[in-house]
Write an enzyme that holds these catalytic residues in place. Structure first.
Site, mmCIF file in Angstrom:
data_model
loop_
_atom_site.group_PDB
_atom_site.id
_atom_site.type_symbol
_atom_site.label_atom_id
_atom_site.label_comp_id
_atom_site.label_asym_id
_atom_site.label_seq_id
_atom_site.Cartn_x
_atom_site.Cartn_y
_atom_site.Cartn_z
ATOM 1 N N ASP A 13 32.481 34.508 47.273
ATOM 2 C CA ASP A 13 33.619 34.533 46.669
ATOM 3 C C ASP A 13 34.739 33.378 47.346
ATOM 4 O OD1 ASP A 13 36.396 35.153 45.623
ATOM 5 O OD2 ASP A 13 35.667 37.419 45.697
ATOM 6 N N HIS A 15 38.006 33.280 46.769
ATOM 7 C CA HIS A 15 39.405 33.553 46.491
ATOM 8 C C HIS A 15 40.331 33.800 47.909
ATOM 9 C CE1 HIS A 15 37.764 35.054 42.508
ATOM 10 N NE2 HIS A 15 38.895 34.821 42.106
#
Length: 146
Positions: A13, A15
């Site tokens: 991920d 983000h």
């Protein structure tokens, strides 16, 4: 002396916005934050918690694959001899319809606290203070002295 927490985004991920906001909120609340950034391996969380003598590890995931990324996480912490509070939060499951089911899944995996992507940072900070048995007065004193 500020209480140390480890913060990062697990797995593949990338983000970063959520942990940046959380880092700022935790720091403003008087915590010492070690931000591991994005795409962090389980082993990096464990190593950071050990080397910084952290009291809590906060794992973020927004791309829906947290269950796979967190599988065996607590086994690694235990193998390293760490007894820390563990938090996980974000968009933890693809197609997540009922968050209580997701919460039960992650609690079953060993996480002490499980938050959805809509959680206000102040809610997580309040839980962390409670878990670490900090009072607002102690935190304020730490902020002034730190």
């Amino acid at each position: 002396m500020p209480r140390t927490v480890i913060l990062g985004v697990i797995g593949s991920d990338a983000h970063v916005v959520g942990i940046t906001i959380l880092e700022q909120a935790l720091s403003a609340a008087g915590f010492e934050v070690v931000n591991l950034g994005v795409q962090t391996a389980q082993a990096d969380f464990v190593a950071a918690a050990k080397s910084h003598d952290a009291e809590a590890v906060l794992v973020s995931s927004l791309y829906g694959h947290a269950r796979q990324d967190c599988e065996g996480f607590h086994d690694r912490l235990e193998a390293a001899g760490l007894d820390v509070w563990t938090y996980v939060g974000g968009n933890l499951a693809v197609g997540q319809d009922e968050f209580e089911e997701t919460r039960r899944t992650f609690r079953g995996m060993g996480f002490d606290r499980v938050f959805d992507a809509e959680t206000d940072p102040e809610e997580a900070i309040a839980a962390l203070r409670q878990d670490l048995e900090l009072t607002t007065a102690e935190t304020d004193r730490v902020s002034v002295e730190g």
